[in-house]
Design an enzyme around this catalytic site. Structure first.
Site, PDB file in Angstrom:
ATOM      1  N   CYS A   2      36.294 -93.120  28.599  1.00 20.48           N
ATOM      2  CA  CYS A   2      34.904 -93.040  28.146  1.00 20.48           C
ATOM      3  C   CYS A   2      34.069 -92.158  29.073  1.00 20.48           C
ATOM      4  O   CYS A   2      34.436 -91.922  30.209  1.00 20.48           O
ATOM      5  CB  CYS A   2      34.202 -94.388  28.070  1.00 20.48           C
ATOM      6  SG  CYS A   2      35.049 -95.602  27.041  1.00 20.48           S
ATOM      7  N   GLY A  28      36.444 -89.176  25.347  1.00 23.65           N
ATOM      8  CA  GLY A  28      36.472 -90.176  24.281  1.00 23.65           C
ATOM      9  C   GLY A  28      35.956 -89.583  22.993  1.00 23.65           C
ATOM     10  O   GLY A  28      34.910 -88.934  22.983  1.00 23.65           O
TER      11      GLY A  28
END
Ligand code: AMP
Length: 444
Positions: A2, A28
């Site tokens: 992320c 991500g």
């Protein structure tokens, strides 16, 4: 994995967050989201899809204010529903709060069970929601103290950015497993982001990395304030350098590109072989393959072409779709490879799917010998700190010896970088999280 970003004190906050998320799309691709506040109200938009698909002029215009945070999601904990997209927003006793998180909490199940026991209702399966609940339930007067209380309950790897309607907080766990950097924007505002490649795109000047165990508080009309919450014990994730971060980013003062090149050079020293060409697996093996070619003196060629319109192979959750994507993604240049002894360099072997397929296409294209060189050690343990490596069952090197993997992928020879050479390539000036390689789960 992320990406997280936060902007404070800029009129174009949500637009800067948008560009930063675009620069960090590689971290991500499953979902993305932005929150923004004008001091009175936090508005959040989040959705599954790429940054450029989810946001346009109109949506960004509606995210008004001088504070904004954003997130790109790569699923590690949680399922694939939009409820698992971030920022996670909540209205609570002191007002409104929005959080983005990169990392993985190791005591999430225990904390969640306790919270549920006490009556908390969860909307998603994300560990990040634990943090919101802990903050909301705290009896501290100030938000900052509530956050600190919550951070003493959670354990694991986290780079967090939070915003209330008027403040922003940037926090890194005491091991600094996931990166987070601080920069200054041309209009005087501040930015924090997972990777410095975001700063380059928005014209921000790098100030420093957020320190392991540090919280930085941004408040209007004041200089930002640093609070050292935990004693730092830096263990930056080695996989950020090996694979995950963009080569133009600088993490803890180290260029990712240069680190990869040093890994390639070390690999050449450790496992020289007579060959005619060094080729990379694009794009993940390019910097290491260059290093390998420079050190070994074997000519470098781009012997495999990558179709850029196919996303990363891992992003697809099922094995069948991953197999198909490798085929769609990479194709060989036969005229370069015919009759040649090839060294092919990639950054890592996880399940073995990519290497097996690549060796097959190189041999079909006429390569005489294919020597696979991996610029990382064997991945023998799943990462619990936010890199999406699968369970022991799926990790090929957890189940097979190097010789067995060589046979499985059908290479003429196979070598991995040693852990010692990896550490030397990264620099012996700090510790690294090497759990995938040595199984040392140092967060207790
Ligand atoms: P595999 O085919 O399962 O052996 O995966 C190896 C390939 O996936 C390599 O080309 C890597 O560049 C890439 N890779 C390694 N780790 C990851 C990760 N955590 N997420 C996505 N891709 C990865």
């Amino acid at each position: 994995m992320c990406a997280v970003v936060g902007v404070f004190g800029s009129n174009d906050a949500s637009k800067i967050v948008y560009y930063s998320l675009f620069a960090m799309q590689h971290r991500g691709q499953e979902a993305t989201g932005i929150s923004a506040s004008n001091g009175k109200k936090i508005k959040t938009i989040k959705k599954q899809g790429l940054v450029t698909d989810v946001f346009d002029e109109n949506t960004l215009e509606s995210l008004v204010g001088y504070i904004s945070i954003g997130h790109n999601r790569y699923s590690t904990a949680g399922s694939e529903s939009v409820l698992d997209a971030q920022p996670v927003f909540a209205a609570y006793k002191l007002g409104e709060l929005s959080i983005v998180h990169n990392g993985n909490l190791i005591n999430k199940n225990e904390v969640r069970s306790l919270l549920i026991e006490e009556g908390a209702i969860f909307q998603s399966s994300m560990d990040t929601e634990n943090i919101i609940h802990l903050i909301a339930r705290s009896h501290q007067e100030r938000l900052q103290d509530r956050i600190i209380e919550a951070l003493h309950v959670i354990k694991g790897a986290y780079s967090l950015v939070m915003q209330s309607r008027t403040k922003m907080f940037a926090i890194r766990d005491r091991y600094g497993v996931r990166p987070l950097s601080l920069g200054k924007l041309p209009d005087g505002g501040y930015i924090v982001a997972s990777e410095t490649c975001a700063f380059d795109l928005v014209g921000a000047e790098f100030i420093r990395d957020v320190r392991a165990g540090e919280m930085i508080v941004f408040e209007e009309g004041k200089e930002y304030k640093s609070v050292q919450l935990f004693e730092p014990d830096l263990h930056i994730c080695a996989f950020e350098f090996i694979y995950f971060a963009r080569p133009d980013s600088v993490i803890e003062g180290k260029s990712v590109y240069a680190a990869r090149q040093r890994m390639g050079r070390a690999l050449a020293r450790e496992s020289q072989i007579e060959a005619d060409l060094v080729i990379p697996v694009p794009d993940s093996g390019v910097s290491a393959a260059l290093g390998y070619a420079q050190e070994s003196g074997i000519p470098f060629e781009m012997g495999i072409v990558r179709n850029h319109y196919v996303g990363r192979t891992f992003i697809e959750p099922t094995q069948e779709r991953r197999d198909m994507k490798v085929k769609l993604k990479l194709s060989p240049i036969s005229s370069l490879l015919k009759g040649k002894r090839i060294v092919v360099v990639d950054d890592s072997i996880v399940r073995g799917t990519t290497s097996k397929r690549i060796i097959r296409i190189l041999k079909e294209a006429g390569a005489k010998e294919v020597h696979m060189r991996i610029a990382a050690p064997t991945i023998e343990h799943p990462c619990r700190y936010g890199i999406d490596t699968p369970s022991y069952k799926e990790l090929i090197s957890a189940n097979m010896s190097v010789e067995e993997v060589r046979k499985y992928i059908n290479a003429d020879s196979l070598s991995f970088l040693s852990i010692k050479a990896l550490k030397e390539s990264l620099g012996n000036d700090c510790n690294y999280s090497l759990v995938s390689f040595d199984g040392n789960y140092f967060i207790k």
